[in-house]
Design a protein around this motif. Structure first.
Motif, PDB file in Angstrom:
ATOM      1  N   ASN A   7      -6.513  -5.242  -1.071  1.00 21.83           N
ATOM      2  CA  ASN A   7      -8.056  -5.235  -0.710  1.00 21.83           C
ATOM      3  C   ASN A   7      -8.144  -3.586  -0.088  1.00 21.83           C
ATOM      4  N   GLY A   8      -9.520  -3.116  -0.587  1.00 24.65           N
ATOM      5  CA  GLY A   8      -9.688  -1.742  -0.245  1.00 24.65           C
ATOM      6  C   GLY A   8      -9.830  -1.625   1.343  1.00 24.65           C
ATOM      7  N   GLU A   9     -10.252  -2.293   2.053  1.00 25.57           N
ATOM      8  CA  GLU A   9     -10.385  -2.386   3.343  1.00 25.57           C
ATOM      9  C   GLU A   9      -9.109  -2.440   3.984  1.00 25.57           C
ATOM     10  N   LEU A  10      -8.040  -3.410   3.745  1.00 22.60           N
ATOM     11  CA  LEU A  10      -7.070  -3.517   4.406  1.00 22.60           C
ATOM     12  C   LEU A  10      -6.024  -2.225   4.090  1.00 22.60           C
ATOM     13  N   SER A  11      -6.256  -2.000   2.977  1.00 27.17           N
ATOM     14  CA  SER A  11      -5.473  -0.965   2.568  1.00 27.17           C
ATOM     15  C   SER A  11      -5.751   0.468   3.420  1.00 27.17           C
ATOM     16  N   LYS A  12      -6.965   0.879   3.802  1.00 31.23           N
ATOM     17  CA  LYS A  12      -7.351   1.780   4.540  1.00 31.23           C
ATOM     18  C   LYS A  12      -6.698   1.747   6.081  1.00 31.23           C
ATOM     19  N   ARG A  13      -6.966   0.168   6.528  1.00 33.99           N
ATOM     20  CA  ARG A  13      -6.266   0.067   7.816  1.00 33.99           C
ATOM     21  C   ARG A  13      -4.824   0.384   7.859  1.00 33.99           C
ATOM     22  N   VAL A  14      -3.966  -0.055   6.879  1.00 31.53           N
ATOM     23  CA  VAL A  14      -2.879  -0.001   6.866  1.00 31.53           C
ATOM     24  C   VAL A  14      -2.558   1.752   6.930  1.00 31.53           C
ATOM     25  N   ARG A  15      -3.122   2.503   5.864  1.00 31.41           N
ATOM     26  CA  ARG A  15      -2.959   3.922   5.969  1.00 31.41           C
ATOM     27  C   ARG A  15      -3.372   4.524   7.339  1.00 31.41           C
ATOM     28  N   ASP A  16      -4.203   4.105   7.996  1.00 32.96           N
ATOM     29  CA  ASP A  16      -4.589   4.568   9.407  1.00 32.96           C
ATOM     30  C   ASP A  16      -3.521   4.350  10.308  1.00 32.96           C
ATOM     31  N   ALA A  17      -3.081   3.016  10.332  1.00 34.57           N
ATOM     32  CA  ALA A  17      -2.114   2.806  11.360  1.00 34.57           C
ATOM     33  C   ALA A  17      -0.859   3.541  10.917  1.00 34.57           C
ATOM     34  N   ALA A  18      -0.278   3.675   9.756  1.00 35.82           N
ATOM     35  CA  ALA A  18       0.797   4.421   8.945  1.00 35.82           C
ATOM     36  C   ALA A  18       0.725   5.908   9.693  1.00 35.82           C
ATOM     37  N   GLY A  19      -0.566   6.590   9.530  1.00 35.65           N
ATOM     38  CA  GLY A  19      -0.815   7.917   9.864  1.00 35.65           C
ATOM     39  C   GLY A  19      -0.915   8.026  11.375  1.00 35.65           C
ATOM     40  N   LYS A  20      -1.386   6.982  12.104  1.00 33.41           N
ATOM     41  CA  LYS A  20      -1.243   7.213  13.367  1.00 33.41           C
ATOM     42  C   LYS A  20       0.118   7.246  14.017  1.00 33.41           C
ATOM     43  N   LEU A  21       0.781   6.156  13.544  1.00 34.18           N
ATOM     44  CA  LEU A  21       2.041   5.963  14.029  1.00 34.18           C
ATOM     45  C   LEU A  21       3.284   7.125  13.370  1.00 34.18           C
ATOM     46  N   GLY A  22       2.669   7.631  12.492  1.00 36.78           N
ATOM     47  CA  GLY A  22       3.594   8.760  11.890  1.00 36.78           C
ATOM     48  C   GLY A  22       4.929   8.118  10.992  1.00 36.78           C
ATOM     49  N   TYR A  23       4.514   6.972  10.556  1.00 38.44           N
ATOM     50  CA  TYR A  23       5.430   6.083   9.701  1.00 38.44           C
ATOM     51  C   TYR A  23       5.760   6.806   8.637  1.00 38.44           C
ATOM     52  N   ARG A  24       7.403   6.953   8.368  1.00 41.15           N
ATOM     53  CA  ARG A  24       8.064   7.452   7.301  1.00 41.15           C
ATOM     54  C   ARG A  24       8.803   6.283   6.662  1.00 41.15           C
ATOM     55  N   PRO A  25       8.590   5.883   5.364  1.00 38.29           N
ATOM     56  CA  PRO A  25       9.525   4.956   4.775  1.00 38.29           C
ATOM     57  C   PRO A  25      11.156   5.211   4.928  1.00 38.29           C
ATOM     58  N   ASN A  26      11.877   4.327   5.180  1.00 39.76           N
ATOM     59  CA  ASN A  26      13.347   4.745   5.135  1.00 39.76           C
ATOM     60  C   ASN A  26      13.696   4.527   3.763  1.00 39.76           C
ATOM     61  N   GLY A  27      13.933   5.489   3.268  1.00 41.50           N
ATOM     62  CA  GLY A  27      14.395   5.729   1.820  1.00 41.50           C
ATOM     63  C   GLY A  27      15.855   4.998   1.629  1.00 41.50           C
ATOM     64  N   ILE A  28      17.007   4.974   2.730  1.00 40.74           N
ATOM     65  CA  ILE A  28      18.238   4.133   2.324  1.00 40.74           C
ATOM     66  C   ILE A  28      17.801   2.858   2.427  1.00 40.74           C
TER      67      ILE A  28
ATOM     68  N   VAL B 136       0.799  -1.310   0.109  1.00 36.09           N
ATOM     69  CA  VAL B 136       0.232   0.098   0.009  1.00 36.09           C
ATOM     70  C   VAL B 136       0.882   1.358   0.029  1.00 36.09           C
ATOM     71  N   MET B 137       1.831   1.262   0.743  1.00 37.98           N
ATOM     72  CA  MET B 137       2.720   2.320   0.532  1.00 37.98           C
ATOM     73  C   MET B 137       3.392   2.855  -0.802  1.00 37.98           C
ATOM     74  N   ASN B 138       3.506   1.622  -1.434  1.00 36.27           N
ATOM     75  CA  ASN B 138       3.907   1.981  -3.083  1.00 36.27           C
ATOM     76  C   ASN B 138       2.941   1.975  -3.945  1.00 36.27           C
ATOM     77  N   ASN B 139       1.570   2.085  -3.356  1.00 38.60           N
ATOM     78  CA  ASN B 139       0.345   2.345  -4.365  1.00 38.60           C
ATOM     79  C   ASN B 139       0.389   1.082  -5.295  1.00 38.60           C
ATOM     80  N   GLN B 140       0.567  -0.059  -4.865  1.00 39.99           N
ATOM     81  CA  GLN B 140       0.510  -1.228  -5.850  1.00 39.99           C
ATOM     82  C   GLN B 140      -0.863  -1.671  -6.120  1.00 39.99           C
ATOM     83  N   PRO B 141      -1.205  -2.228  -7.147  1.00 33.17           N
ATOM     84  CA  PRO B 141      -2.822  -2.717  -7.368  1.00 33.17           C
ATOM     85  C   PRO B 141      -2.733  -3.823  -6.242  1.00 33.17           C
ATOM     86  N   ASN B 142      -3.823  -4.493  -6.412  1.00 29.79           N
ATOM     87  CA  ASN B 142      -3.629  -5.905  -5.799  1.00 29.79           C
ATOM     88  C   ASN B 142      -4.012  -5.740  -4.352  1.00 29.79           C
TER      89      ASN B 142
END
Lengths: 332, 332
Positions: free
Chosen positions: B29-50, B21-27
């Motif tokens: 599930n919409g609901e899971l996707s939302k859950r992930v985004r929420d979690a990421a937002g809540k935790l303030g997740y920032r992918p590690n570019g390195i 979901v972080m990489n906007n890949q298809p495939n």
DNA sequence: CTGAAAGCGCTAACAG
DNA sequence: CTGTTAGCGCTTTCAG
């Protein structure tokens, strides 16, 4: 691409040993060390910085985000930070936010994601979002325009400089000095306005005349046009940065105005060309190089000793340089 | 710092899903996707570019290494590069090699080690070492000064520009036009010298007068001093870049020379201030912004389609802009 | 003084 | 559509 294990194999040692010699660690047998170096040389081995950073969670680069690369004020700052960064073995990556909050946000992101050792930021607006850097424990120092105040900063006292410039205009005999300053949401623009106002008020019977415009050549030109076209135009202009001054000069020329008799002029920033325009431009100079030096020192300090609980703020002063554009020559 | 596994746990999914979901890949599930985004937002997740770069062996940043950040020619190039890079989602990291081979080497190193998607380089000298970049399969395009010729390049035809400028000086009636050019080992300096020579030779009975100096304000000042102090001084100066021209202007003023009657002047590069100095400066303008645009396009092309077997070279033309500094006004 | 091994945080097969 | 797993290339305990 050749990697550490290739070198290890070539030299007949373990990758740990290769790592040790590549990082000049003690405790390595001289002979082995030589073998490793030879192997590395032969294979043309270049350590992968990405992998190293991932492991050590650090890099030797500091990120400098400036507002406008075409502005000599910022290029001078850049030299200052480069000079001190280099002394300590850091490289500086320069990002041109180009007076654009979105670009700034992007560069802040790459600084964070690339594990920059620290960032020096000239915030576009007062509400630039530094939080993710703080969350990532990346040292930050803010320059030119203040932010929340919770971070180290090195600023220059624009207000006093602006006041001095305005005083000088008035003392030179100009009766309707106007200010062309930057956008309303730029702290430096506002500070310069404050300084101008203080000076105008201190002398009695003078009218406050000012206009906001982008910190660009175009902005200066348009502002000058508006002012000069007004019903009761100013007789002198105080311009808030060098870029805008160029625009003003353009507009002045288009109208065939003579600086010194028809119009007084003074500007912020002692651009390299300021002494050579016609007539030589009076300016209030900012110690730009020094801003860079001090910012870098503050940052290096944070990198070494950690983010201080108490933010340190340094404020530098401007100096008024009177050349000819601000002098009043009676036409009569 | 919060990482992908934290988000996965919070959202009650696997890290693979989070990655997707972080990489906007298809495939997904919409609901899971939302859950992930929420979690990421809540935790303030920032992918590690390195980490991402290490894995994917790529980044979305291109490195631009220029010779001198104070030179308006290079800042204009920078804008060009940035504009097209941004359109394609790339950030540009600017490195100021500062006319210093050692700094250039260091920046080349960080570009390589940081897995830059590509680099645009203005080589300090003709023998800058690009091999490690090639070895790392990092696309390169060279600007302003050519290198081995084996890499894409965008250059400007300095020679013709120099010839045109010199012709113009001669046609304007100046009899001893001299050239102040850059260091002997800078290709552009040599090209400008060639152009100057061609013009001098084409007209008969003229003497070749030229001096090499660093591409800096100081360099211009010293060169001008040397020329003007010589036994048989020139009556016109053609200066090889804008920085040097500022130094020349300084020296001219110190000697109280009047440009237009005592001395003719023309310079390379149409700096923003050129129209405003006294008198307005004639220049041969380089299409700097365009150099940046084309270089970035070439680079992006390489990034997408791979390094071409046949290097592409584009050469842009200068344009002569006559203002006043080069015109000859009879004193008598 | 040297080597084996455990990850750094993430992506991309590969199964299921 | 989702999860498991194997690394990317390097540094760094921890044993030997």
């Amino acid at each position: 691409v050749v990697k550490i294990s290739d070198v290890a194999q070539e030299a007949g040692v373990s990758i740990a040993t290769v790592s040790r010699v590549m990082n000049n660690q003690p405790n390595v047998n001289g002979e082995l060390s030589k073998r490793v170096r030879d192997a590395a040389g032969k294979l043309g081995y270049r350590p992968n910085g990405i992998a190293r950073s991932l492991r050590t969670r650090s890099t030797a680069v500091i990120t400098l985000i400036i507002s406008d690369i075409a502005n000599p004020f910022f290029t001078a700052i850049t030299r200052g930070v480069e000079d001190v960064a280099r002394e300590s073995g850091y490289s500086v990556l320069l990002c041109n936010a180009d007076e654009d909050s979105e670009k700034e946000r992007i560069y802040l992101g790459v600084a964070e994601q690339s594990q920059s050792a620290g960032v020096i930021l000239s915030p576009h607006k007062a509400h630039s979002d530094i939080r993710s850097l703080r969350a990532a424990a990346i040292p930050v120092v803010v320059i030119d325009r203040p932010l929340s105040g919770a971070e180290d900063s090195v600023l220059v006292n624009s207000r006093d400089g602006a006041q001095a410039a305005t005083d000088h205009l008035i003392d030179s005999g100009w009766r309707r000095p106007a200010l062309i300053t930057g956008p309303k949401d730029a702290t430096t623009a506002i500070e310069r306005l404050h300084g101008y106002r203080q000076a105008i008020r201190a002398h009695g019977g003078l009218e406050e005349i000012f206009v906001h415009a982008p910190f660009r050549q175009q902005g200066g030109a348009q502002a000058a046009a508006a002012l000069l076209d007004s019903a009761n135009p100013p007789d002198a202009l105080f311009v808030a940065n060098a870029q805008m001054a160029l625009g003003v000069l353009d507009e002045v020329r288009r109208r065939d105005l003579r600086i010194g008799t028809d119009l007084g002029l003074i500007t912020f920033d002692d651009a390299p060309w300021a002494p050579f325009v016609s007539p030589p431009m009076s300016v209030v100079a900012q110690p730009a190089y020094d801003v860079g030096v001090q910012a870098a020192q503050l940052l290096l300090n944070q990198i070494k000793h950690g983010v201080p609980k108490e933010a340190r703020h340094v404020t530098l002063s401007t100096t008024l340089i009177v050349r000819e554009s601000s002098r009043r020559i009676r036409a009569d």
